[in-house]
Write an enzyme that holds these catalytic residues in place. Structure first.
Site, PDB file in Angstrom:
ATOM      1  N   LYS A  13       0.822  -1.214   0.000  1.00 31.80           N
ATOM      2  CA  LYS A  13       0.000   0.000   0.000  1.00 31.80           C
ATOM      3  C   LYS A  13       0.854   1.262   0.000  1.00 31.80           C
ATOM      4  CE  LYS A  13      -0.981   0.119   5.002  1.00 31.80           C
ATOM      5  NZ  LYS A  13       0.228  -0.647   5.331  1.00 31.80           N
ATOM      6  N   ARG A  88      -5.682   3.056  11.509  1.00 28.41           N
ATOM      7  CA  ARG A  88      -5.357   1.653  11.697  1.00 28.41           C
ATOM      8  C   ARG A  88      -6.243   0.992  12.740  1.00 28.41           C
ATOM      9  NH1 ARG A  88       0.388   1.813   9.936  1.00 28.41           N
ATOM     10  NH2 ARG A  88       1.184  -0.296   9.755  1.00 28.41           N
ATOM     11  N   ARG A 127      12.332  -7.325   2.075  1.00 27.90           N
ATOM     12  CA  ARG A 127      12.200  -5.866   2.072  1.00 27.90           C
ATOM     13  C   ARG A 127      13.449  -5.208   2.676  1.00 27.90           C
ATOM     14  NH1 ARG A 127       6.530  -2.838   3.151  1.00 27.90           N
ATOM     15  NH2 ARG A 127       7.073  -2.357   5.285  1.00 27.90           N
ATOM     16  N   ARG A 160      14.423  -3.637   8.298  1.00 23.29           N
ATOM     17  CA  ARG A 160      13.923  -2.930   9.475  1.00 23.29           C
ATOM     18  C   ARG A 160      13.555  -3.914  10.584  1.00 23.29           C
ATOM     19  NH1 ARG A 160       9.506   0.856   6.791  1.00 23.29           N
ATOM     20  NH2 ARG A 160       8.210  -0.541   7.985  1.00 23.29           N
ATOM     21  N   ARG A 171       2.771  -8.451  13.637  1.00 22.20           N
ATOM     22  CA  ARG A 171       2.085  -7.332  12.977  1.00 22.20           C
ATOM     23  C   ARG A 171       0.856  -7.817  12.214  1.00 22.20           C
ATOM     24  NH1 ARG A 171       6.254  -4.184   9.483  1.00 22.20           N
ATOM     25  NH2 ARG A 171       4.712  -2.534   9.445  1.00 22.20           N
TER      26      ARG A 171
HETATM   27  P1  AMP Z   1       4.115   1.322   8.678  1.00 20.64           P
HETATM   28  O1  AMP Z   1       5.355   1.883   8.099  1.00 20.64           O
HETATM   29  O2  AMP Z   1       2.866   2.042   8.201  1.00 20.64           O
HETATM   30  O3  AMP Z   1       3.987  -0.165   8.487  1.00 20.64           O
HETATM   31  O4  AMP Z   1       4.168   1.587  10.260  1.00 20.64           O
HETATM   32  C1  AMP Z   1       5.189   1.062  11.061  1.00 20.64           C
HETATM   33  C2  AMP Z   1       4.740   0.994  12.500  1.00 20.64           C
HETATM   34  O5  AMP Z   1       4.408   2.317  12.971  1.00 20.64           O
HETATM   35  C3  AMP Z   1       3.494   0.167  12.782  1.00 20.64           C
HETATM   36  O6  AMP Z   1       3.761  -1.214  12.921  1.00 20.64           O
HETATM   37  C4  AMP Z   1       3.003   0.786  14.082  1.00 20.64           C
HETATM   38  O7  AMP Z   1       3.777   0.352  15.190  1.00 20.64           O
HETATM   39  C5  AMP Z   1       3.316   2.260  13.877  1.00 20.64           C
HETATM   40  N1  AMP Z   1       2.166   2.957  13.259  1.00 20.64           N
HETATM   41  C6  AMP Z   1       2.125   3.546  12.030  1.00 20.64           C
HETATM   42  N2  AMP Z   1       0.922   4.084  11.798  1.00 20.64           N
HETATM   43  C7  AMP Z   1       0.178   3.838  12.890  1.00 20.64           C
HETATM   44  C8  AMP Z   1      -1.169   4.134  13.258  1.00 20.64           C
HETATM   45  N3  AMP Z   1      -2.004   4.787  12.435  1.00 20.64           N
HETATM   46  N4  AMP Z   1      -1.592   3.716  14.481  1.00 20.64           N
HETATM   47  C9  AMP Z   1      -0.775   3.073  15.332  1.00 20.64           C
HETATM   48  N5  AMP Z   1       0.486   2.736  15.043  1.00 20.64           N
HETATM   49  C10 AMP Z   1       0.973   3.132  13.844  1.00 20.64           C
END
Ligand code: AMP
Length: 215
Positions: A13, A88, A127, A160, A171
Site C-alpha cells: 500500500k 489503523r 524488504r 527494518r 504485525r
Molecule cells: P508502517 O510503516 O505504516 O507499516 O508503520 C510502522 C509501524 O508504525 C506500525 O507497525 C506501528 O507500530 C506504527 N504505526 C504507524 N501508523 C500507525 C497508526 N495509524 N496507528 C498506530 N500505530 C501506527
C-alpha cells in the site's frame, strides 16, 4: 481528493500510495514514516513510538490522531492527500471522520490492497529500507541499482526491525485484530474499493487508478 490506503503491512500500500500522490499531485502522508523520522531525530514522540513499533504493536491512538489532524493544516493538503498507515483502528477512523466533518469534509476513497498472509511473510523477508530517506526496496522485486545501497541518498539499506519475520507475524495478528475491521467500516460507508495486491505493482496501480477514475 482524499484517499485512504488499507491493507496488511507488506501488502504494497505504501508503494501504491506514493504513486497515487505523484499522479494526483497531493501529499503522501505515512504515519509510519512520521514515526521513523521522529525516532531518527530522537524526539520524545519517536522514543515513545519506538517501544511499540519494535514489538510489532500499534502506537496508542492518542499519539497518532492529533499528529495526523495537525498535518492536514499544512497548505499542501488543500487539494487532498493519500493517507498511508492511518487510520489503523476503528477509534482512529472515527476520530478522522469527526475531524473532517468539522470542516464539512469526508474521506472519498478507501482502497484496500488485498494480499494473503503467506505472500506477505515471503515479501517482507526481502524488504530493505533506507533509514535516512525512507525509500523502500525489495531484494527481488524492486532491487536498488547497487546492492544494499539506497538509489536516492546512497545510504546503506537495512532489514527494518519491524520487518523481521517474528515481528511480521505479530504485525499480521495485530492487523487482523485491529485494522481489518476498517474494511467493513468503509464498506458500510460505500467508499471501499478493493484491489488484488498479489499482482505486479504496475498492474495493481492501474487497477487502483481505474477504480478511482471509473467513479
Ligand atoms: P508502517 O510503516 O505504516 O507499516 O508503520 C510502522 C509501524 O508504525 C506500525 O507497525 C506501528 O507500530 C506504527 N504505526 C504507524 N501508523 C500507525 C497508526 N495509524 N496507528 C498506530 N500505530 C501506527
Amino acid at each position: 481528493m482524499k484517499i485512504i490506503m488499507l491493507g496488511a503491512p507488506g501488502a504494497g500500500k505504501g508503494t501504491q500510495a506514493k504513486r497515487l500522490a505523484a499522479k494526483y499531485n497531493i501529499p503522501h502522508i505515512s504515519t509510519g514514516d512520521i514515526f521513523r523520522a521522529n525516532i531518527k531525530n530522537n524526539t520524545e514522540l519517536g522514543n515513545k513510538a519506538k517501544v511499540y513499533m519494535d514489538q510489532g504493536l500499534l502506537v496508542p491512538d492518542e499519539l497518532v490522531v492529533d499528529l495526523v489532524v495537525d498535518r492536514f493544516k499544512n497548505p499542501d493538503c488543500a487539494n487532498g492527500y493519500v493517507l498511508d498507515g492511518f487510520p489503523r483502528t476503528i477509534p482512529q477512523a472515527e476520530a478522522l471522520d469527526k475531524a473532517l466533518a468539522n470542516n464539512q469534509d469526508a474521506v472519498e476513497y478507501a482502497i484496500d490492497v488485498d494480499v494473503p498472509d503467506e505472500v506477505i511473510i515471503d515479501r517482507m523477508a526481502g524488504r530493505r529500507a533506507c533509514l535516512n530517506c525512507g525509500a523502500t526496496y525489495h531484494t527481488i522485486t524492486i532491487p536498488p541499482k547497487k546492492e544494499g545501497i539506497c538509489d536516492i541518498c546512497d545510504s546503506p539499506l537495512v532489514l527494518r526491525e519491524d520487518d523481521k519475520p517474528e515481528t511480521v507475524k505479530k504485525r499480521l495478528t495485530v492487523y487482523h485484530e485491529q485494522t481489518q475491521p476498517l474494511i467493513e467500516y468503509y464498506s458500510n460507508k460505500g467508499i471501499l474499493k478493493s484491489v488484488d495486491g498479489t499482482k505486479t505493482m504496475d498492474e495493481a496501480f492501474e487497477e487502483v487508478v481505474l477504480l478511482i477514475e471509473g467513479n
